[in-house]
Design a protein around this motif. Sequence first.
Motif, PDB file in Angstrom:
ATOM      1  N   LEU A  55       0.689  -1.603  29.088  1.00 22.66           N
ATOM      2  CA  LEU A  55      -0.009  -1.527  30.213  1.00 22.66           C
ATOM      3  C   LEU A  55      -1.475  -2.195  30.080  1.00 22.66           C
ATOM      4  N   GLY A  56      -1.911  -2.551  28.641  1.00 26.80           N
ATOM      5  CA  GLY A  56      -3.143  -3.233  28.652  1.00 26.80           C
ATOM      6  C   GLY A  56      -3.016  -4.514  28.784  1.00 26.80           C
ATOM      7  N   THR A  57      -4.420  -5.082  28.927  1.00 26.07           N
ATOM      8  CA  THR A  57      -4.713  -6.457  29.539  1.00 26.07           C
ATOM      9  C   THR A  57      -5.869  -6.987  28.669  1.00 26.07           C
ATOM     10  N   GLU A  58      -5.746  -8.166  28.434  1.00 24.99           N
ATOM     11  CA  GLU A  58      -7.001  -8.703  27.802  1.00 24.99           C
ATOM     12  C   GLU A  58      -8.000  -8.755  28.761  1.00 24.99           C
ATOM     13  N   GLN A  59      -7.954  -8.880  30.186  1.00 25.11           N
ATOM     14  CA  GLN A  59      -8.933  -8.928  30.933  1.00 25.11           C
ATOM     15  C   GLN A  59      -9.676  -7.696  31.062  1.00 25.11           C
ATOM     16  N   THR A  60      -8.989  -6.405  30.924  1.00 25.04           N
ATOM     17  CA  THR A  60      -9.494  -5.138  30.702  1.00 25.04           C
ATOM     18  C   THR A  60     -10.189  -4.852  29.740  1.00 25.04           C
ATOM     19  N   ARG A  61      -9.528  -5.439  28.508  1.00 22.21           N
ATOM     20  CA  ARG A  61     -10.084  -5.204  27.115  1.00 22.21           C
ATOM     21  C   ARG A  61     -11.589  -5.745  27.262  1.00 22.21           C
ATOM     22  N   LYS A  62     -11.502  -7.070  27.709  1.00 22.07           N
ATOM     23  CA  LYS A  62     -13.059  -7.777  27.791  1.00 22.07           C
ATOM     24  C   LYS A  62     -14.092  -6.766  28.498  1.00 22.07           C
ATOM     25  N   THR A  63     -13.476  -6.428  29.538  1.00 23.24           N
ATOM     26  CA  THR A  63     -14.423  -5.703  30.575  1.00 23.24           C
ATOM     27  C   THR A  63     -15.080  -4.352  29.680  1.00 23.24           C
ATOM     28  N   TYR A  64     -14.029  -3.667  28.948  1.00 25.95           N
ATOM     29  CA  TYR A  64     -14.336  -2.615  28.244  1.00 25.95           C
ATOM     30  C   TYR A  64     -15.321  -2.816  27.125  1.00 25.95           C
ATOM     31  N   ARG A  65     -15.030  -3.858  26.450  1.00 27.71           N
ATOM     32  CA  ARG A  65     -16.018  -4.421  25.552  1.00 27.71           C
ATOM     33  C   ARG A  65     -17.300  -4.348  25.860  1.00 27.71           C
ATOM     34  N   ARG A  66     -17.737  -4.901  26.980  1.00 24.94           N
ATOM     35  CA  ARG A  66     -18.911  -4.922  27.553  1.00 24.94           C
ATOM     36  C   ARG A  66     -19.561  -3.535  27.717  1.00 24.94           C
ATOM     37  N   HIS A  67     -18.715  -2.567  27.970  1.00 28.63           N
ATOM     38  CA  HIS A  67     -19.149  -1.329  27.883  1.00 28.63           C
ATOM     39  C   HIS A  67     -19.142  -0.502  26.630  1.00 28.63           C
ATOM     40  N   GLY A  68     -18.927  -1.329  25.680  1.00 29.75           N
ATOM     41  CA  GLY A  68     -19.028  -0.704  24.098  1.00 29.75           C
ATOM     42  C   GLY A  68     -17.829  -0.156  23.645  1.00 29.75           C
ATOM     43  N   VAL A  69     -16.726  -0.396  24.115  1.00 32.52           N
ATOM     44  CA  VAL A  69     -15.460  -0.064  23.514  1.00 32.52           C
ATOM     45  C   VAL A  69     -15.170  -1.091  22.445  1.00 32.52           C
ATOM     46  N   GLY A  70     -14.815  -0.500  21.503  1.00 33.84           N
ATOM     47  CA  GLY A  70     -14.297  -1.275  20.153  1.00 33.84           C
ATOM     48  C   GLY A  70     -13.139  -1.856  20.098  1.00 33.84           C
ATOM     49  N   ASP A  71     -12.504  -2.337  19.206  1.00 30.21           N
ATOM     50  CA  ASP A  71     -11.400  -3.199  19.240  1.00 30.21           C
ATOM     51  C   ASP A  71      -9.927  -2.407  19.456  1.00 30.21           C
ATOM     52  N   ASN A  72     -10.314  -1.123  18.973  1.00 33.05           N
ATOM     53  CA  ASN A  72      -9.020  -0.142  18.914  1.00 33.05           C
ATOM     54  C   ASN A  72      -8.855   0.283  20.230  1.00 33.05           C
ATOM     55  N   GLN A  73      -8.355  -0.651  21.159  1.00 38.71           N
ATOM     56  CA  GLN A  73      -8.040  -0.189  22.442  1.00 38.71           C
ATOM     57  C   GLN A  73      -6.826  -1.042  22.892  1.00 38.71           C
ATOM     58  N   TYR A  74      -6.187  -0.750  24.026  1.00 42.40           N
ATOM     59  CA  TYR A  74      -5.204  -1.436  24.711  1.00 42.40           C
ATOM     60  C   TYR A  74      -5.669  -2.083  26.049  1.00 42.40           C
ATOM     61  N   ASP A  89     -17.588   7.127  20.577  1.00 44.06           N
ATOM     62  CA  ASP A  89     -18.443   6.008  20.059  1.00 44.06           C
ATOM     63  C   ASP A  89     -18.841   5.094  21.140  1.00 44.06           C
ATOM     64  N   ASN A  90     -18.445   5.304  22.252  1.00 48.20           N
ATOM     65  CA  ASN A  90     -18.945   4.568  23.627  1.00 48.20           C
ATOM     66  C   ASN A  90     -18.951   5.717  24.702  1.00 48.20           C
ATOM     67  N   TYR A  91     -20.082   5.212  25.569  1.00 50.33           N
ATOM     68  CA  TYR A  91     -20.426   6.152  26.651  1.00 50.33           C
ATOM     69  C   TYR A  91     -18.936   6.388  27.743  1.00 50.33           C
ATOM     70  N   THR A  92     -18.054   5.508  28.008  1.00 50.34           N
ATOM     71  CA  THR A  92     -17.113   5.696  28.788  1.00 50.34           C
ATOM     72  C   THR A  92     -16.064   6.860  28.107  1.00 50.34           C
ATOM     73  N   LEU A  93     -15.767   6.868  27.011  1.00 47.14           N
ATOM     74  CA  LEU A  93     -15.013   7.892  26.494  1.00 47.14           C
ATOM     75  C   LEU A  93     -16.108   9.047  26.468  1.00 47.14           C
ATOM     76  N   GLY A  94     -17.388   9.113  26.245  1.00 51.76           N
ATOM     77  CA  GLY A  94     -18.261  10.478  26.586  1.00 51.76           C
ATOM     78  C   GLY A  94     -17.925  10.980  27.868  1.00 51.76           C
ATOM     79  N   ASP A  95     -18.041   9.902  28.902  1.00 55.80           N
ATOM     80  CA  ASP A  95     -17.987  10.421  30.254  1.00 55.80           C
ATOM     81  C   ASP A  95     -16.267  11.175  30.242  1.00 55.80           C
ATOM     82  N   ALA A  96     -15.254  10.730  29.765  1.00 56.25           N
ATOM     83  CA  ALA A  96     -14.076  11.474  29.734  1.00 56.25           C
ATOM     84  C   ALA A  96     -13.807  12.754  29.085  1.00 56.25           C
ATOM     85  N   VAL A  97     -14.690  12.620  27.767  1.00 48.48           N
ATOM     86  CA  VAL A  97     -14.740  14.115  27.162  1.00 48.48           C
ATOM     87  C   VAL A  97     -15.567  14.991  27.796  1.00 48.48           C
ATOM     88  N   SER A  98     -17.138  14.646  28.429  1.00 49.24           N
ATOM     89  CA  SER A  98     -17.645  15.541  29.179  1.00 49.24           C
ATOM     90  C   SER A  98     -16.993  16.199  30.341  1.00 49.24           C
TER      91      SER A  98
END
Length: 227
Positions: free
Chosen positions: A14-33, A91-100
């Motif tokens: 389900l992952g796409t490069e476009q979404t990965r690029k967006t997530y990188r701007r939000h601090g998500v690292g390379d271990n993502q789909y 390690d990024n605030y988007t994951l932090g939002d999910a955990v909180s």
Amino acid sequence: MAAVDDVLAELESLGTEQTRKTYRRHGVGDNQYGVLYSALGKIEKRIKVDHELALALWDSGNHDARVLAAMIADPGQADPALLDAWANDVDNYTLGDAVSTFASSTPLAQETAERWIESDRELVAAMGWNMLGTIATKDRDLPDSYFDRLLSRIEVELADSQNRVRYSMNNALIAIGLRNESLEQTAVAVAGRLGTVVVDHGQTNCKTPDAIAYIEKTKAHRARRKK
């Protein structure tokens, strides 16, 4: 329990490069789909709650899998060790939002939030303030005095706090201000004295809400809905 390998394979598909690029701007690292939240929501709706699967997904280390883990974990099976371990992995605030969000749904929400806001780690402290904002919205039993103390702390500490902590404190201030009219008056006064809250959102288009304007806008929206 669904097989973790099957879910990971589904996420990868389900992952796409476009979404990965967006997530990188939000601090998500390379271990993502790079899976959209709408797709994660559909998987969550299908799986519902599966705590063992959530633990396995988290252990994969993949960002999308960890967000899904926070969505399907069982709040009733959370304990301080699990919540702290997940928080320390963030390690990024988007994951932090999910955990909180998950931590806010557990019976340990208040004590966890109060512990996390004392952390020296920016993302952990930010998660704690996220949770206090949620508590202000959902927990109707706490007295105003509890939130008055938080507003006093926000006024004293916000300006010198770390970047994402400032953002989460500002959001908590808004949530407290929307709790009732008395707290609204105090929150608006605090926001006025604080002035503009400056947060560096990096390469994203995210904005920091003006607390006073946001409270007024939300109040007006609620009034229209009542009519």
